[in-house]
Design a protein around this motif. Structure first.
Motif, PDB file in Angstrom:
ATOM      1  N   GLY A 174       0.413  -3.510  -2.202  1.00 57.65           N
ATOM      2  CA  GLY A 174       1.249  -2.416  -2.715  1.00 57.65           C
ATOM      3  C   GLY A 174       0.413  -1.223  -3.148  1.00 57.65           C
ATOM      4  N   GLU A 175      -0.667  -1.480  -3.871  1.00 60.61           N
ATOM      5  CA  GLU A 175      -1.567  -0.391  -4.293  1.00 60.61           C
ATOM      6  C   GLU A 175      -2.161   0.314  -3.069  1.00 60.61           C
ATOM      7  N   ARG A 176      -2.612  -0.483  -2.111  1.00 61.86           N
ATOM      8  CA  ARG A 176      -3.205   0.089  -0.896  1.00 61.86           C
ATOM      9  C   ARG A 176      -2.208   0.971  -0.150  1.00 61.86           C
ATOM     10  N   ASP A 177      -0.934   0.515  -0.083  1.00 63.64           N
ATOM     11  CA  ASP A 177       0.082   1.224   0.689  1.00 63.64           C
ATOM     12  C   ASP A 177       0.865   2.245  -0.131  1.00 63.64           C
ATOM     13  N   GLY A 178       0.460   2.454  -1.374  1.00 57.38           N
ATOM     14  CA  GLY A 178       1.105   3.468  -2.206  1.00 57.38           C
ATOM     15  C   GLY A 178       2.532   3.115  -2.607  1.00 57.38           C
ATOM     16  N   TRP A 179       2.851   1.823  -2.622  1.00 53.19           N
ATOM     17  CA  TRP A 179       4.176   1.330  -2.994  1.00 53.19           C
ATOM     18  C   TRP A 179       5.285   1.981  -2.170  1.00 53.19           C
ATOM     19  N   VAL A 180       4.995   2.149  -0.876  1.00 56.80           N
ATOM     20  CA  VAL A 180       5.967   2.679   0.088  1.00 56.80           C
ATOM     21  C   VAL A 180       6.213   1.616   1.147  1.00 56.80           C
ATOM     22  N   CYS A 181       7.485   1.353   1.445  1.00 55.67           N
ATOM     23  CA  CYS A 181       7.854   0.352   2.447  1.00 55.67           C
ATOM     24  C   CYS A 181       7.379   0.796   3.824  1.00 55.67           C
ATOM     25  N   GLY A 182       6.704  -0.088   4.524  1.00 56.87           N
ATOM     26  CA  GLY A 182       6.187   0.215   5.849  1.00 56.87           C
ATOM     27  C   GLY A 182       7.262   0.269   6.920  1.00 56.87           C
ATOM     28  N   LEU A 183       8.507  -0.098   6.599  1.00 62.30           N
ATOM     29  CA  LEU A 183       9.589  -0.073   7.582  1.00 62.30           C
ATOM     30  C   LEU A 183      10.581   1.055   7.323  1.00 62.30           C
ATOM     31  N   CYS A 184      11.102   1.156   6.083  1.00 64.70           N
ATOM     32  CA  CYS A 184      12.110   2.200   5.813  1.00 64.70           C
ATOM     33  C   CYS A 184      11.500   3.444   5.191  1.00 64.70           C
ATOM     34  N   GLN A 185      10.229   3.377   4.805  1.00 63.00           N
ATOM     35  CA  GLN A 185       9.488   4.478   4.193  1.00 63.00           C
ATOM     36  C   GLN A 185       9.992   4.826   2.790  1.00 63.00           C
ATOM     37  N   GLY A 186      10.810   3.950   2.181  1.00 60.42           N
ATOM     38  CA  GLY A 186      11.301   4.172   0.822  1.00 60.42           C
ATOM     39  C   GLY A 186      10.363   3.575  -0.206  1.00 60.42           C
ATOM     40  N   PRO A 187      10.520   3.976  -1.476  1.00 60.32           N
ATOM     41  CA  PRO A 187       9.664   3.418  -2.530  1.00 60.32           C
ATOM     42  C   PRO A 187       9.992   1.955  -2.796  1.00 60.32           C
ATOM     43  N   VAL A 188       8.949   1.181  -3.092  1.00 59.66           N
ATOM     44  CA  VAL A 188       9.103  -0.236  -3.424  1.00 59.66           C
ATOM     45  C   VAL A 188       8.746  -0.385  -4.895  1.00 59.66           C
ATOM     46  N   ASP A 189       9.630  -1.031  -5.657  1.00 64.52           N
ATOM     47  CA  ASP A 189       9.449  -1.191  -7.098  1.00 64.52           C
ATOM     48  C   ASP A 189       9.146  -2.649  -7.403  1.00 64.52           C
ATOM     49  N   LEU A 190       8.016  -2.893  -8.025  1.00 66.31           N
ATOM     50  CA  LEU A 190       7.580  -4.244  -8.375  1.00 66.31           C
ATOM     51  C   LEU A 190       8.530  -4.897  -9.388  1.00 66.31           C
TER      52      LEU A 190
ATOM     53  N   MET B 287      -0.809 -20.092  11.695  1.00 63.23           N
ATOM     54  CA  MET B 287      -1.686 -19.114  11.047  1.00 63.23           C
ATOM     55  C   MET B 287      -3.148 -19.504  11.226  1.00 63.23           C
ATOM     56  N   ARG B 288      -3.443 -20.793  11.014  1.00 67.16           N
ATOM     57  CA  ARG B 288      -4.832 -21.252  11.164  1.00 67.16           C
ATOM     58  C   ARG B 288      -5.307 -21.084  12.602  1.00 67.16           C
ATOM     59  N   SER B 289      -4.436 -21.360  13.568  1.00 64.96           N
ATOM     60  CA  SER B 289      -4.864 -21.268  14.972  1.00 64.96           C
ATOM     61  C   SER B 289      -4.983 -19.818  15.447  1.00 64.96           C
ATOM     62  N   ASN B 290      -4.360 -18.874  14.724  1.00 65.11           N
ATOM     63  CA  ASN B 290      -4.418 -17.466  15.133  1.00 65.11           C
ATOM     64  C   ASN B 290      -5.724 -16.781  14.746  1.00 65.11           C
ATOM     65  N   GLY B 291      -6.491 -17.373  13.879  1.00 65.47           N
ATOM     66  CA  GLY B 291      -7.750 -16.734  13.488  1.00 65.47           C
ATOM     67  C   GLY B 291      -7.947 -16.756  11.989  1.00 65.47           C
ATOM     68  N   SER B 292      -8.697 -15.784  11.507  1.00 65.95           N
ATOM     69  CA  SER B 292      -9.069 -15.781  10.099  1.00 65.95           C
ATOM     70  C   SER B 292      -7.860 -15.576   9.191  1.00 65.95           C
ATOM     71  N   ILE B 293      -7.996 -16.094   7.969  1.00 67.57           N
ATOM     72  CA  ILE B 293      -6.973 -15.978   6.939  1.00 67.57           C
ATOM     73  C   ILE B 293      -7.653 -15.410   5.704  1.00 67.57           C
ATOM     74  N   GLU B 294      -7.040 -14.393   5.116  1.00 67.08           N
ATOM     75  CA  GLU B 294      -7.576 -13.797   3.891  1.00 67.08           C
ATOM     76  C   GLU B 294      -6.568 -13.989   2.768  1.00 67.08           C
ATOM     77  N   ARG B 295      -7.082 -14.089   1.554  1.00 67.01           N
ATOM     78  CA  ARG B 295      -6.202 -14.155   0.385  1.00 67.01           C
ATOM     79  C   ARG B 295      -5.996 -12.730  -0.128  1.00 67.01           C
ATOM     80  N   PHE B 296      -4.726 -12.395  -0.399  1.00 60.96           N
ATOM     81  CA  PHE B 296      -4.386 -11.092  -0.965  1.00 60.96           C
ATOM     82  C   PHE B 296      -3.073 -11.242  -1.710  1.00 60.96           C
ATOM     83  N   THR B 297      -2.774 -10.266  -2.557  1.00 63.58           N
ATOM     84  CA  THR B 297      -1.555 -10.312  -3.349  1.00 63.58           C
ATOM     85  C   THR B 297      -0.638  -9.157  -2.966  1.00 63.58           C
ATOM     86  N   VAL B 298       0.617  -9.276  -3.340  1.00 60.87           N
ATOM     87  CA  VAL B 298       1.574  -8.191  -3.127  1.00 60.87           C
ATOM     88  C   VAL B 298       1.094  -6.953  -3.870  1.00 60.87           C
TER      89      VAL B 298
END
Length: 163
Positions: free
Chosen positions: A41-57, A26-37
């Motif tokens: 989740g808020e940014r992506d509207g709690w929708v799974c980016g693979l199956c397009q189903g809702p994700v429940d925290l 990860m360090r050798s690939n470039g920048s690293i940012e801190r973020f949370t699930v």
């Protein structure tokens, strides 16, 4: 001293070594940012980016429906650990994807075909492939429908084994 004489590392030691290699990559690939699930989740509207189903925290690991962060371009393939390279997924969908990425271009398909041609056992198979077929198969493999079906099977097994 042969490999047979070496002590077998305990799983926890092997896991620590794997985690260390991943952090180094990860360090050798470039920048690293801190973020949370929650943030992703808020940014992506709690929708799974693979199956397009809702994700429940409310679901927690090891439940396959629990929220997970997926690197779009995998760390192993040189992807960065930044907000623009991650998406929210179910843990089960993320685990199913592993480090495979759908082929998007003819160049990517030709590059993968060239690798297959160098493997003697796969040469005949690779010679019969076209880049377009490879892209079509790859995209079918990574379809939301397939991820939904795989997730349903994982959830069923998880619920059966918990009882």
């Amino acid at each position: 001293m042969s490999n047979a004489d070496l002590p077998v590392p305990r799983r926890s030691e092997a896991k620590r070594a794997q985690d260390r290699r991943r952090r180094e990559r990860m360090r050798s690939n470039g920048s690293i940012e801190r973020f949370t699930v929650e943030e992703i989740g808020e940014r992506d509207g709690w929708v799974c980016g693979l199956c397009q189903g809702p994700v429940d925290l409310a679901h927690q690991h090891p439940d396959p429906r629990s929220p997970s962060i997926d690197h779009i371009r995998t760390i192993a393939a040189g992807g960065t650990d930044t907000r623009d390279n991650v998406r929210l997924t179910h843990w089960g969908c993320n685990h199913e994807r592993n480090d495979s990425t759908p082929l998007g271009t003819v160049e990517e398909a030709e590059s993968q075909r060239a690798v297959l041609l160098r493997i003697p056992a796969l040469r005949a198979y690779a010679e019969g492939l076209t880049a377009e077929d490879m892209i079509r198969r790859s995209q079918a493999f990574h379809s939301p429908e397939r991820y939904r079906a795989k997730l349903a099977r994982r959830v069923e097994r998880y619920e059966r084994e918990r009882r």
